[in-house]
Design a protein around this motif. Structure first.
Motif, short mmCIF file in Angstrom:
data_model
loop_
_atom_site.label_atom_id
_atom_site.label_comp_id
_atom_site.label_asym_id
_atom_site.label_seq_id
_atom_site.Cartn_x
_atom_site.Cartn_y
_atom_site.Cartn_z
N ARG A 219 0.83 -1.20 0.00
CA ARG A 219 0.00 0.00 0.00
C ARG A 219 0.86 1.26 0.00
O ARG A 219 0.65 2.18 -0.80
N GLU A 220 1.84 1.29 0.89
CA GLU A 220 2.69 2.48 1.00
C GLU A 220 3.64 2.62 -0.19
O GLU A 220 4.12 3.72 -0.47
N ARG A 221 3.92 1.51 -0.88
CA ARG A 221 4.88 1.54 -1.98
C ARG A 221 4.20 1.36 -3.34
O ARG A 221 4.86 1.00 -4.34
N ALA A 222 2.91 1.63 -3.42
CA ALA A 222 2.16 1.39 -4.66
C ALA A 222 2.75 2.14 -5.85
O ALA A 222 2.73 1.63 -6.99
N ARG A 223 3.28 3.33 -5.63
CA ARG A 223 3.83 4.12 -6.73
C ARG A 223 5.11 3.53 -7.28
O ARG A 223 5.61 4.00 -8.32
N ASP A 224 5.66 2.54 -6.62
CA ASP A 224 6.87 1.88 -7.10
C ASP A 224 6.56 0.71 -8.03
O ASP A 224 7.48 -0.01 -8.43
N PHE A 225 5.30 0.50 -8.37
CA PHE A 225 4.90 -0.65 -9.17
C PHE A 225 4.22 -0.24 -10.47
O PHE A 225 3.44 0.71 -10.51
N ASN A 226 4.52 -1.00 -11.52
CA ASN A 226 3.69 -1.07 -12.71
C ASN A 226 3.05 -2.45 -12.73
O ASN A 226 3.68 -3.43 -12.34
N VAL A 227 1.83 -2.53 -13.18
CA VAL A 227 1.13 -3.81 -13.27
C VAL A 227 0.52 -3.96 -14.66
O VAL A 227 -0.14 -3.04 -15.16
N TRP A 228 0.77 -5.11 -15.26
CA TRP A 228 0.25 -5.43 -16.59
C TRP A 228 -0.55 -6.73 -16.52
O TRP A 228 -0.35 -7.54 -15.61
N ALA A 229 -1.41 -6.94 -17.49
CA ALA A 229 -2.17 -8.19 -17.57
C ALA A 229 -2.10 -8.73 -18.99
O ALA A 229 -2.08 -7.95 -19.96
N LEU A 230 -2.05 -10.05 -19.11
CA LEU A 230 -1.88 -10.68 -20.41
C LEU A 230 -2.44 -12.09 -20.35
O LEU A 230 -2.19 -12.82 -19.39
N ALA A 231 -3.20 -12.48 -21.35
CA ALA A 231 -3.76 -13.84 -21.38
C ALA A 231 -4.02 -14.27 -22.81
O ALA A 231 -4.34 -13.44 -23.68
N LEU A 232 -3.88 -15.57 -23.04
CA LEU A 232 -4.26 -16.18 -24.31
C LEU A 232 -5.53 -16.99 -24.09
O LEU A 232 -5.63 -17.72 -23.10
N PRO A 233 -6.49 -16.91 -25.00
CA PRO A 233 -7.73 -17.66 -24.81
C PRO A 233 -7.52 -19.16 -24.99
O PRO A 233 -6.64 -19.60 -25.72
N THR A 234 -8.34 -19.93 -24.31
CA THR A 234 -8.32 -21.38 -24.42
C THR A 234 -9.70 -21.86 -24.88
O THR A 234 -10.69 -21.12 -24.81
N GLN A 235 -9.76 -23.09 -25.34
CA GLN A 235 -11.02 -23.63 -25.83
C GLN A 235 -11.97 -23.98 -24.69
O GLN A 235 -13.19 -23.90 -24.83
N GLU A 236 -11.41 -24.40 -23.56
CA GLU A 236 -12.22 -24.80 -22.42
C GLU A 236 -11.97 -23.86 -21.25
O GLU A 236 -10.87 -23.36 -21.06
N SER A 237 -13.01 -23.66 -20.47
CA SER A 237 -12.90 -22.78 -19.31
C SER A 237 -12.29 -23.54 -18.13
O SER A 237 -12.73 -24.64 -17.79
N GLY A 238 -11.27 -22.96 -17.51
CA GLY A 238 -10.63 -23.58 -16.34
C GLY A 238 -9.39 -24.35 -16.70
O GLY A 238 -9.09 -24.60 -17.88
N VAL A 239 -8.62 -24.74 -15.67
CA VAL A 239 -7.40 -25.52 -15.86
C VAL A 239 -7.60 -26.92 -15.29
O VAL A 239 -8.59 -27.19 -14.61
N SER A 240 -6.64 -27.78 -15.52
CA SER A 240 -6.75 -29.17 -15.11
C SER A 240 -6.71 -29.35 -13.60
O SER A 240 -5.97 -28.65 -12.90
#
Length: 480
Positions: A219-240
């Motif tokens: 919380r106090e160090r939030a300005r020290d972070f960059n956050v990115w998001a990335l995903a590839l779609p899959t045919q089925e919902s969920g993982v094994s």
């Protein structure tokens, strides 16, 4: 002889265009004269008694080095391993980072006593001007780093992979605080999301990142972070989740039941992870799996995982990130784990666990008030009596494959009991040495009676906060 240095890259405009990155990504890539990013992919194999390494390939990643070139040497003394990159001619240390591996965990399982297994691993470093020696060090029985393997790397050799395909997905900026070299870059990756669920992934990534920065010291160090998001779609919902007969193909191969532990979630497909992650600035990765079932995992310096749809997703995200980001030890000891425990109690390298071999020189002594007893009293017997019954109920629910709502209710009941038990304990708010940590009921001690690394409570103890702060400083510099 000229002083060894790293080679800068001056092609950011062409690179950004080729990758078709959003305008929001540009500020993170704006630092002048950053070297290219080198990734050494290698194979790590063996068993409980021996291990071998072999070069797979050397890759020049699409994006420039995201780190600060003034902070290339790691002096935090974290991790089971340490990578050192030295100039091959002069021996000058150019780069180092502590880390741990999935192989290291697997080697302590029963399976490793019976046969061999191999794992993909990678180390990344800024591109040097001349050939370098890459050394992988490992802690010995006295916790000192000794060389386990080394190899010469010429990043200009003919067999180095220099050309990458177009980005398979566009990184989503969740939080951009400044240029990557001045910040910690966290990449949230999704696995098990269909094309129709991409908006769900982004919403989960934003929600969990927002929660992370409500927890001190993030919380106090939030300005020290960059956050990115990335995903590839899959045919089925969920993982094994193999223990229940669920097998889904997903881009990263993330799954439950790692090493036979139903709640342990990892991917062992390192190449798939790195080949996706390379299209976003990153130093740390958390994988969100599109599942409701409680589970997660975290390997220091590799990645962490969390079940994004579980009622306890906020806790899972932060707890597992604590492992991955800062090398924090698990402080609980009554839950079953896949690793072999027992044996000699050597002093852990993790900042929040100790064998208390020398109470006068406790590694977190600066947080201990004068007069605090070491070891420090807490209602251990009562806690263990309750925990044995709780673990029986938990195992019964999983064995019967009961609805996840019943497991979530049990977790809430367990936390409520712990909160009530600890509420009247005299040492409740003190930092000391509380026996029971690192998966062991005796011989290891944690700093506080309760912490986010001990149970499903919502705050890190002062020692864990300090340990996290050390790593933020390594990447973003001291708090301003």
């Amino acid at each position: 002889m000229p002083v060894p240095s790293f080679r800068p890259s001056h092609s950011l405009r062409r690179l950004a265009g080729a990758l078709a990155l959003s305008a929001s990504l540009a500020p993170a890539l704006a630092a002048a004269a950053q070297p290219a990013t080198v990734r050494l992919d290698y194979l790590h194999s063996g068993n409980a008694k021996s291990e071998q390494y072999a070069v797979d390939r050397v890759v020049i990643e699409p994006l420039p080095w995201p780190g600060d070139m003034a902070r290339t040497v790691d002096q935090s003394n974290r991790g089971m391993n340490l990578v050192e990159v030295t100039d091959a001619a002069s021996g000058k240390l150019l780069y180092s980072r502590g880390f741990s591996t999935i192989f290291g965990e697997w080697s302590s399982t029963d399976e490793a006593q019976r046969g061999n297994r191999g794992f993909q691993e990678s180390v990344r470093f800024p591109k040097p001007e001349r050939p370098v020696k890459v050394r992988i060090l490992k802690r010995d029985a006295q916790n000192a780093f000794v060389e386990a393997w080394s190899t010469l790397v010429d990043t200009d050799a003919l067999d180095v992979v220099r050309k990458q395909g177009p980005a398979p997905a566009k990184p989503i900026p969740i939080r951009v605080s400044g240029a990557s070299p001045d910040k910690v870059d966290l990449l949230i990756v999704g696995d098990g999301y269909t094309k129709a669920e991409m908006a769900k992934f982004e919403a989960s990534a934003r929600r969990l990142a927002e929660h992370l920065f409500k927890v001190s010291p993030f919380r106090e160090r939030a300005r020290d972070f960059n956050v990115w998001a990335l995903a590839l779609p899959t045919q089925e919902s969920g993982v094994s989740r193999p223990s229940t007969g669920v097998h889904h193909a997903s881009p990263l191969g993330t799954r439950y039941d790692i090493f036979g532990s139903e709640r342990y979630v990892l991917t062992t497909d390192n190449r798939a992870l790195r080949e996706l992650a390379q299209y976003a600035p990153y130093e740390f990765i958390e994988i969100l799996v599109n599942n409701d079932t409680y589970g997660g995992g975290g390997i220091f310096g590799q990645f962490s995982t969390a079940a994004a749809n579980n009622d306890w997703a906020n806790y899972l995200f932060v707890h597992e990130f604590g492992h991955h980001f800062a090398g924090l030890a698990d402080e609980y000891y009554t839950s079953p784990v896949a690793y072999q425990t027992g044996g000699a109690r050597i002093e852990p390298w993790e900042p929040n666990a100790t064998a208390l071999q020398d109470p006068a020189h406790l590694k977190w002594s600066k947080f201990v008030k004068a007069g605090t007893a070491l070891p420090t009293a807490w209602p251990k017997a009562e806690y263990e009596t309750h925990s044995r019954e709780y673990q029986k109920q938990r195992a019964a629910l999983r064995a019967a494959n009961r609805p996840e709502a019943e497991m979530n209710a049990l977790f809430r009941k367990d936390l409520a009991y712990t909160e009530q038990l600890f509420s009247t304990a005299p040492e409740r708010r003190k930092v000391g040495a509380f026996e029971g940590a690192n998966y062991e009921a005796t011989g290891y001690y944690r700093p506080a009676m309760q912490c986010l690394m001990f149970d499903r409570s919502d705050a890190f103890c002062p020692v864990c906060q300090d340990g996290i702060g050390t790593i933020i400083d390594l990447y973003a510099g001291p708090a301003k």
